[in-house]
Structures are given as structure tokens and as C-alpha cells.
Design a protein around this motif. Structure first.
Motif, PDB file in Angstrom:
ATOM      1  N   ASP A  64     -16.190 -12.489 -10.221  1.00 35.95           N
ATOM      2  CA  ASP A  64     -15.938 -12.315 -11.654  1.00 35.95           C
ATOM      3  C   ASP A  64     -15.113 -11.069 -11.953  1.00 35.95           C
ATOM      4  O   ASP A  64     -14.762 -10.818 -13.108  1.00 35.95           O
ATOM      5  CB  ASP A  64     -17.268 -12.222 -12.413  1.00 35.95           C
ATOM      6  CG  ASP A  64     -18.018 -13.546 -12.434  1.00 35.95           C
ATOM      7  OD1 ASP A  64     -17.348 -14.594 -12.380  1.00 35.95           O
ATOM      8  OD2 ASP A  64     -19.260 -13.522 -12.488  1.00 35.95           O
ATOM      9  N   ALA A  65     -14.835 -10.281 -10.924  1.00 36.41           N
ATOM     10  CA  ALA A  65     -14.106  -9.027 -11.136  1.00 36.41           C
ATOM     11  C   ALA A  65     -12.609  -9.272 -11.109  1.00 36.41           C
ATOM     12  O   ALA A  65     -12.095  -9.996 -10.243  1.00 36.41           O
ATOM     13  CB  ALA A  65     -14.488  -8.008 -10.068  1.00 36.41           C
ATOM     14  N   VAL A  66     -11.914  -8.673 -12.032  1.00 40.15           N
ATOM     15  CA  VAL A  66     -10.465  -8.825 -12.135  1.00 40.15           C
ATOM     16  C   VAL A  66      -9.831  -7.449 -12.274  1.00 40.15           C
ATOM     17  O   VAL A  66     -10.283  -6.624 -13.075  1.00 40.15           O
ATOM     18  CB  VAL A  66     -10.072  -9.701 -13.341  1.00 40.15           C
ATOM     19  CG1 VAL A  66      -8.550  -9.789 -13.449  1.00 40.15           C
ATOM     20  CG2 VAL A  66     -10.669 -11.095 -13.212  1.00 40.15           C
ATOM     21  N   ARG A  67      -8.785  -7.202 -11.511  1.00 37.01           N
ATOM     22  CA  ARG A  67      -7.983  -5.990 -11.654  1.00 37.01           C
ATOM     23  C   ARG A  67      -6.550  -6.419 -11.925  1.00 37.01           C
ATOM     24  O   ARG A  67      -5.970  -7.203 -11.156  1.00 37.01           O
ATOM     25  CB  ARG A  67      -8.050  -5.138 -10.385  1.00 37.01           C
ATOM     26  CG  ARG A  67      -7.054  -3.962 -10.357  1.00 37.01           C
ATOM     27  CD  ARG A  67      -7.473  -2.817 -11.248  1.00 37.01           C
ATOM     28  NE  ARG A  67      -6.432  -1.817 -11.323  1.00 37.01           N
ATOM     29  CZ  ARG A  67      -6.375  -0.714 -10.581  1.00 37.01           C
ATOM     30  NH1 ARG A  67      -7.288  -0.490  -9.665  1.00 37.01           N
ATOM     31  NH2 ARG A  67      -5.413   0.159 -10.746  1.00 37.01           N
ATOM     32  N   ARG A  68      -5.965  -5.947 -13.001  1.00 31.90           N
ATOM     33  CA  ARG A  68      -4.609  -6.334 -13.385  1.00 31.90           C
ATOM     34  C   ARG A  68      -3.645  -5.153 -13.258  1.00 31.90           C
ATOM     35  O   ARG A  68      -4.038  -3.999 -13.365  1.00 31.90           O
ATOM     36  CB  ARG A  68      -4.601  -6.869 -14.824  1.00 31.90           C
ATOM     37  CG  ARG A  68      -5.379  -8.180 -14.975  1.00 31.90           C
ATOM     38  CD  ARG A  68      -5.235  -8.768 -16.369  1.00 31.90           C
ATOM     39  NE  ARG A  68      -5.855 -10.090 -16.455  1.00 31.90           N
ATOM     40  CZ  ARG A  68      -7.135 -10.288 -16.752  1.00 31.90           C
ATOM     41  NH1 ARG A  68      -7.922  -9.262 -16.998  1.00 31.90           N
ATOM     42  NH2 ARG A  68      -7.621 -11.533 -16.801  1.00 31.90           N
ATOM     43  N   ASN A  69      -2.390  -5.520 -13.027  1.00 32.56           N
ATOM     44  CA  ASN A  69      -1.297  -4.529 -12.969  1.00 32.56           C
ATOM     45  C   ASN A  69      -1.624  -3.397 -11.990  1.00 32.56           C
ATOM     46  O   ASN A  69      -1.664  -2.230 -12.342  1.00 32.56           O
ATOM     47  CB  ASN A  69      -1.025  -3.968 -14.362  1.00 32.56           C
ATOM     48  CG  ASN A  69      -0.652  -5.057 -15.348  1.00 32.56           C
ATOM     49  OD1 ASN A  69       0.112  -5.957 -15.020  1.00 32.56           O
ATOM     50  ND2 ASN A  69      -1.213  -4.982 -16.558  1.00 32.56           N
ATOM     51  N   TRP A  70      -1.856  -3.797 -10.743  1.00 34.31           N
ATOM     52  CA  TRP A  70      -2.278  -2.857  -9.709  1.00 34.31           C
ATOM     53  C   TRP A  70      -1.156  -2.709  -8.694  1.00 34.31           C
ATOM     54  O   TRP A  70      -0.686  -3.702  -8.125  1.00 34.31           O
ATOM     55  CB  TRP A  70      -3.538  -3.392  -9.029  1.00 34.31           C
ATOM     56  CG  TRP A  70      -4.229  -2.420  -8.112  1.00 34.31           C
ATOM     57  CD1 TRP A  70      -3.892  -1.128  -7.870  1.00 34.31           C
ATOM     58  CD2 TRP A  70      -5.392  -2.678  -7.327  1.00 34.31           C
ATOM     59  NE1 TRP A  70      -4.769  -0.548  -6.992  1.00 34.31           N
ATOM     60  CE2 TRP A  70      -5.697  -1.484  -6.638  1.00 34.31           C
ATOM     61  CE3 TRP A  70      -6.196  -3.797  -7.145  1.00 34.31           C
ATOM     62  CZ2 TRP A  70      -6.784  -1.381  -5.776  1.00 34.31           C
ATOM     63  CZ3 TRP A  70      -7.276  -3.691  -6.282  1.00 34.31           C
ATOM     64  CH2 TRP A  70      -7.571  -2.502  -5.610  1.00 34.31           C
ATOM     65  N   ARG A  71      -0.710  -1.485  -8.473  1.00 40.56           N
ATOM     66  CA  ARG A  71       0.255  -1.223  -7.405  1.00 40.56           C
ATOM     67  C   ARG A  71      -0.538  -0.976  -6.130  1.00 40.56           C
ATOM     68  O   ARG A  71      -1.239   0.021  -6.009  1.00 40.56           O
ATOM     69  CB  ARG A  71       1.146  -0.025  -7.742  1.00 40.56           C
ATOM     70  CG  ARG A  71       2.234   0.224  -6.685  1.00 40.56           C
ATOM     71  CD  ARG A  71       3.321   1.138  -7.206  1.00 40.56           C
ATOM     72  NE  ARG A  71       4.124   0.507  -8.240  1.00 40.56           N
ATOM     73  CZ  ARG A  71       5.148  -0.305  -7.997  1.00 40.56           C
ATOM     74  NH1 ARG A  71       5.492  -0.594  -6.744  1.00 40.56           N
ATOM     75  NH2 ARG A  71       5.831  -0.832  -8.979  1.00 40.56           N
ATOM     76  N   MET A  72      -0.422  -1.909  -5.176  1.00 39.08           N
ATOM     77  CA  MET A  72      -1.237  -1.872  -3.968  1.00 39.08           C
ATOM     78  C   MET A  72      -0.394  -1.532  -2.747  1.00 39.08           C
ATOM     79  O   MET A  72       0.809  -1.821  -2.698  1.00 39.08           O
ATOM     80  CB  MET A  72      -1.925  -3.226  -3.757  1.00 39.08           C
ATOM     81  CG  MET A  72      -2.896  -3.617  -4.853  1.00 39.08           C
ATOM     82  SD  MET A  72      -3.781  -5.169  -4.485  1.00 39.08           S
ATOM     83  CE  MET A  72      -4.791  -4.631  -3.088  1.00 39.08           C
ATOM     84  N   LEU A  73      -1.047  -0.935  -1.769  1.00 39.54           N
ATOM     85  CA  LEU A  73      -0.398  -0.640  -0.505  1.00 39.54           C
ATOM     86  C   LEU A  73      -0.250  -1.916   0.314  1.00 39.54           C
ATOM     87  O   LEU A  73      -1.083  -2.821   0.248  1.00 39.54           O
ATOM     88  CB  LEU A  73      -1.207   0.377   0.290  1.00 39.54           C
ATOM     89  CG  LEU A  73      -1.328   1.776  -0.319  1.00 39.54           C
ATOM     90  CD1 LEU A  73      -2.239   2.634   0.534  1.00 39.54           C
ATOM     91  CD2 LEU A  73       0.045   2.431  -0.446  1.00 39.54           C
ATOM     92  N   VAL A  74       0.814  -1.983   1.111  1.00 36.17           N
ATOM     93  CA  VAL A  74       1.069  -3.093   2.028  1.00 36.17           C
ATOM     94  C   VAL A  74       1.243  -2.508   3.421  1.00 36.17           C
ATOM     95  O   VAL A  74       1.960  -1.527   3.604  1.00 36.17           O
ATOM     96  CB  VAL A  74       2.341  -3.868   1.623  1.00 36.17           C
ATOM     97  CG1 VAL A  74       2.658  -4.949   2.650  1.00 36.17           C
ATOM     98  CG2 VAL A  74       2.187  -4.476   0.247  1.00 36.17           C
ATOM     99  N   ALA A  75       0.572  -3.101   4.419  1.00 33.71           N
ATOM    100  CA  ALA A  75       0.683  -2.613   5.792  1.00 33.71           C
ATOM    101  C   ALA A  75       0.252  -3.719   6.746  1.00 33.71           C
ATOM    102  O   ALA A  75      -0.238  -4.768   6.338  1.00 33.71           O
ATOM    103  CB  ALA A  75      -0.171  -1.356   5.990  1.00 33.71           C
TER     104      ALA A  75
END
Length: 351
Positions: free
Chosen positions: A112-123
Motif C-alpha cells: 500500500d506504500a507509494v513513493r512518487r517523483n523519486w530520484r533513485m540510484l542505479v547500479a
């Protein structure tokens, strides 16, 4: 009605839950509030739950061995996410260094948790199938987390006024308890002490590792090497880095944690940190001296019910059944890698 959803949403935004300022209280005043329960995929060797990125279903690996949350590079490409160079950031995992980028995620959903407009790391230099997100300990350190893999669930809790209370609510009597180190940005993983052959060994709880693995150096200190009679090679293990590491299985006299002792366990060992060095200004700076000697993996969690109580700096556990350190099939270096990451928080321009 919003309490659970709002609390877990706050955790996903990496905002500390309101558990600061606790004072010692009588056990009767302790409340352990469940803020989420995530079903774990049946048949998976590590705790993987379903999530979605921008509406596309993905696997989410719950990885206490990773110091930071990230998106796997191959998954970011499949999802059509545009990557940008994360200048000045570097990241190490099992198998060596991995390039770090960033992507902008419109929506990440887990339960049920939502996080919007998130700049995430990629590796990550490996492909872990549909596993797109490695949810690291930068998330888990803010909650108390229960691994109940025998019943296919991982639960998140907020503890209030529980400093003097035992939190293994499902059991009475024979409950194992060990102290865990304080988790911080500088040391972002769960570390504790176990004993192998009655010798203290520094362990890291690494739910992202399919199998527990001892460092080759520590195994040698305990009298077990690849040349020891009875030791067998089991191919290669892989993590976020590009390079595979060779693994063996050896038999030890005993493994002890809390009040539990396992006789004659067969435990994987490898030169885990072989490639875990940073190259900087023409030199290579080894960091194995600050690494744990054992990654206590998902095989331990599958055989136990475990509550990591960050609120108390303790880990509670009870035996749930089965072999604690099962011997899996041998893997060649061409097999699909296990998602054992041990990813550390990116180091800006240094080690």
C-alpha cells in the motif's frame, strides 16, 4: 485508517518514524504496531516481494546486506528509465566496483506504500531477472522488521515504550537474543557476533544473499581451506560487481548464535572481498579489514523466525525448522547470479 499506510509511506521517503525520545517503561506499556505486512514470493531463495515502478510489475529484493536502496541497471533499461551520470559517486558490491547512475521514478509502489517523483540510484553489472529494486538497510533501519519466511511474510513494526520488553511476540520460553551494532550512515548494515568452532566471528545479516558465506581468510583461520580433505568447490557466486568469486563448502565443528548451537555445519566460504577495493590517485586502498567475516544469509532466515529490533539494537529469533545451512547445487560461472549485493552507500569521490 491512515496510520499504517502513512507510516510506511514516510519510511519509503526515508523520513524517520516517530520513535525518538523513548524512555524505559513497564512491559505492559509496550506497543508493537504493525505498519506493513508484505507477502514473500513462494519458492524464492531470498525474500522477494512484488512491487511496481511506473505501473509496471517488478520484483523487490529485501536486502539488509545492501547499505542503500537502488534500481538494478538492467531493469532500468527494460523499464525505459532514462539514466543520468551520478558524478562523484562510487559503489562497491561483491564482485567489484559498479558504475552509479540516477533515474527519475514517477511512482514506486510496494504493497500500500507509494513513493512518487523519486530520484533513485542505479547500479549493478548483473541481471537478476525481474528483480528491479534492491530495498536496502537505509530503509529497514527506520523500522523493526520481522522475517517470517516459513509463513511467507515480512512484517514492519513501530515499537513504542518497549525498552524493557522482549519483542518476540510469537513465542515464549526458548527465544534467542543477540545484540546488534548501532546502524548509521557510516555503518549502514546489521552486524552481530556469532561463534564458529567456539571462536568469535563478526557477521552481517544479509537477507539478499541466498546462502550464508564465510570469508576465505576466516575459514583458513579456523583450519578450513580449499585443500582441506572433504572440501568441495561449488562454482561461482556473483553480486552487484562484474567479477565472479569462486566458492567452496567446508565442514566446521560448530556454529553458535545466541542460545543456539549447530553441530558439524557445512558452510560456504569464498574470497568475498577479493575485488572490494577502490582505486584512487594511483593506489588501491583495501577495505577488507572493516568488512564482516560472515554474511549470514537467507538460508538462516528460512530456518528461523527473526525480528530485527532496531528500536532496541537487538535481534530476536526462534528455530522454525529445516536445515540452517543447506548445501545447494553447484553453479558454474555462467549461471544466473544470486542477488547478493552488499552494496554500500555511494562514496563521493573516495573510498
Amino acid at each position: 485508517m491512515c496510520r499504517a499506510r502513512c507510516a510506511i509511506a514516510a519510511a519509503l521517503t526515508i523520513v524517520a518514524l516517530a520513535i525518538s525520545g523513548r524512555v524505559a517503561a513497564a512491559p505492559s506499556k509496550c506497543t508493537l504496531v504493525r505498519i506493513a505486512e508484505w507477502p514473500v514470493r513462494q519458492g524464492s531463495s531470498a525474500p522477494i516481494v512484488d512491487g511496481a515502478i511506473n505501473g509496471q510489475k517488478v520484483g523487490v529484493l529485501l536486502d539488509t546486506g545492501s547499505g542503500t536502496t537502488l534500481i538494478v541497471r538492467s531493469a532500468a533499461t527494460r523499464l525505459g528509465l532514462v539514466s543520468y551520470d551520478a558524478q562523484g559517486h562510487r559503489m562497491l558490491g561483491i564482485g567489484g566496483e559498479t558504475a552509479v547512475e540516477t533515474v527519475s521514478v514517477d511512482e514506486l509502489k510496494i504493497g500500500d506504500a507509494v513513493r512518487r517523483n523519486w530520484r533513485m540510484l542505479v547500479a549493478g553489472e548483473q541481471d537478476f531477472g525481474d528483480i528491479a529494486v534492491i530495498l536496502g538497510d537505509d530503509f529497514f533501519r527506520q523500522v523493526d522488521i520481522e522475517f517470517d519466511l516459513a509463513h511467507g511474510a515480512v512484517r514492519l513494526f513501530q515499537a513504542n515504550n518497549c525498552d524493557g520488553s522482549a519483542l518476540a511476540y510469537w513465542a515464549s520460553g526458548d527465544i534467542g537474543v543477540v545484540e546488534i551494532d548501532a546502524v548509521s550512515n557510516a555503518k549502514p548494515t546489521i552486524e552481530l557476533e556469532v561463534a564458529i568452532n567456539r571462536r568469535p566471528v563478526r557477521a552481517q545479516l544479509d537477507s539478499g544473499a541466498f546462502q550464508s558465506v564465510l570469508t576465505k581468510g576466516e575459514a583458513a583461520a579456523l583450519g578450513v581451506t580449499p585443500e582441506t580433505p572433504g572440501v568441495v568447490g561449488v562454482g561461482c557466486g556473483k553480486g552487484l560487481g562484474e567479477k565472479p568469486i569462486e566458492e567452496w563448502i567446508g565442514q566446521f565443528d560448530s556454529f553458535g548464535i545466541g542460545n543456539e548451537v549447530i553441530r558439524n555445519p557445512r558452510i560456504h566460504f569464498a574470497d568475498v572481498w577479493k575485488y572490494s577495493t577502490y582505486a584512487d590517485t594511483g593506489s588501491r586502498v583495501p577495505i577488507s579489514t572493516v568488512r564482516p567475516q560472515l554474511l549470514l544469509g537467507a538460508d538462516f532466515l528460512r530456518a528461523h523466525r527473526v525480528l530485527v529490533a532496531h528500536s532496541q539494537r537487538k535481534m530476536y529469533f526462534t528455530y522454525a525448522g529445516g536445515t540452517v545451512f543447506p548445501v545447494g547445487p553447484a553453479r558454474t560461472c555462467d549461471d544466473r547470479p544470486r542477488p547478493a549485493s552488499d552494496a554500500k552507500a555511494p562514496a563521493p569521490g573516495g573510498n
